[in-house]
Design a protein around this motif. Structure first.
Motif, PDB file in Angstrom:
ATOM      1  N   THR A   1       2.481 -26.646 -36.963  1.00 25.96           N
ATOM      2  CA  THR A   1       3.825 -26.066 -37.028  1.00 25.96           C
ATOM      3  C   THR A   1       3.852 -24.694 -36.354  1.00 25.96           C
ATOM      4  O   THR A   1       2.929 -23.897 -36.520  1.00 25.96           O
ATOM      5  CB  THR A   1       4.289 -25.921 -38.494  1.00 25.96           C
ATOM      6  OG1 THR A   1       4.311 -27.191 -39.091  1.00 25.96           O
ATOM      7  CG2 THR A   1       5.665 -25.310 -38.590  1.00 25.96           C
TER       8      THR A   1
ATOM      9  N   ALA B   1       8.094 -21.448 -39.357  1.00 25.24           N
ATOM     10  CA  ALA B   1       7.765 -21.308 -40.785  1.00 25.24           C
ATOM     11  C   ALA B   1       8.275 -19.978 -41.325  1.00 25.24           C
ATOM     12  O   ALA B   1       8.823 -19.908 -42.433  1.00 25.24           O
ATOM     13  CB  ALA B   1       6.259 -21.432 -40.983  1.00 25.24           C
TER      14      ALA B   1
ATOM     15  N   GLY C   1       3.507 -26.184 -44.554  1.00 29.77           N
ATOM     16  CA  GLY C   1       3.653 -26.251 -43.107  1.00 29.77           C
ATOM     17  C   GLY C   1       2.489 -27.009 -42.500  1.00 29.77           C
ATOM     18  O   GLY C   1       1.340 -26.769 -42.858  1.00 29.77           O
TER      19      GLY C   1
END
Length: 152
Positions: free
Chosen positions: A122, A127, A118
């Motif tokens: 992010t 995630a 990730g």
């Protein structure tokens, strides 16, 4: 049906094959120009191809103090970039198709090792949503990737 042969005696200047007074020395130098040309072309090819050989989607991984994992086989990598796009290996896919594609490429079934990468920017919820989707599908060997923390 006969063939006539001229009286010259063999074709080269009318005097035979011997040349008197001229000794041609062998050239013992090696011409390296073609080799240098080939090497320069190969160098250019490798310089252009090297950046293409890097695996993965370019993202900015976070840094942690976690130790490196011992990896015997190449795991399947799922990447979430800063805009929330999901990539399976290097191919962008919609979230709805992620589990079906994973099942299609998994060699060891649900025991396949999966790494989630990730980007630092992010959304944490995005995630975790991807991780939950994969875990609900039955995969248990899921790891999160990060960079080792640099001491300053």
């Amino acid at each position: 049906m006969g063939m006539s042969v001229g009286a010259g005696g063999g074709g080269r200047g009318g005097r035979g094959h011997r040349r008197r007074g001229r000794h041609h020395a062998m050239i013992s130098e090696i011409n390296v120009t073609p080799m240098v040309d080939v090497m320069l072309v190969l160098l250019i090819i490798f310089m252009v191809a090297a950046p293409l050989l890097t695996v993965g989607v370019p993202i900015d991984l976070p840094e942690t103090k976690a130790k490196a994992m011992n990896a015997d086989t190449q795991p399947i990598t799922i990447t979430i970039d800063g805009t929330g796009k999901i990539f399976l290996q290097e191919t962008e896919i919609p979230q709805e198709e992620l589990v079906a594609k994973l099942q299609a490429i998994s060699k060891t079934g649900y025991e396949e090792r999966l790494f989630i990468r990730g980007d630092r920017t992010t959304n944490y919820g995005a995630a975790m949503e991807v991780m939950g989707l994969i875990q609900d599908a039955g995969y248990k060997n899921i790891g999160l990737l990060s960079l080792p923390k640099q001491d300053q």
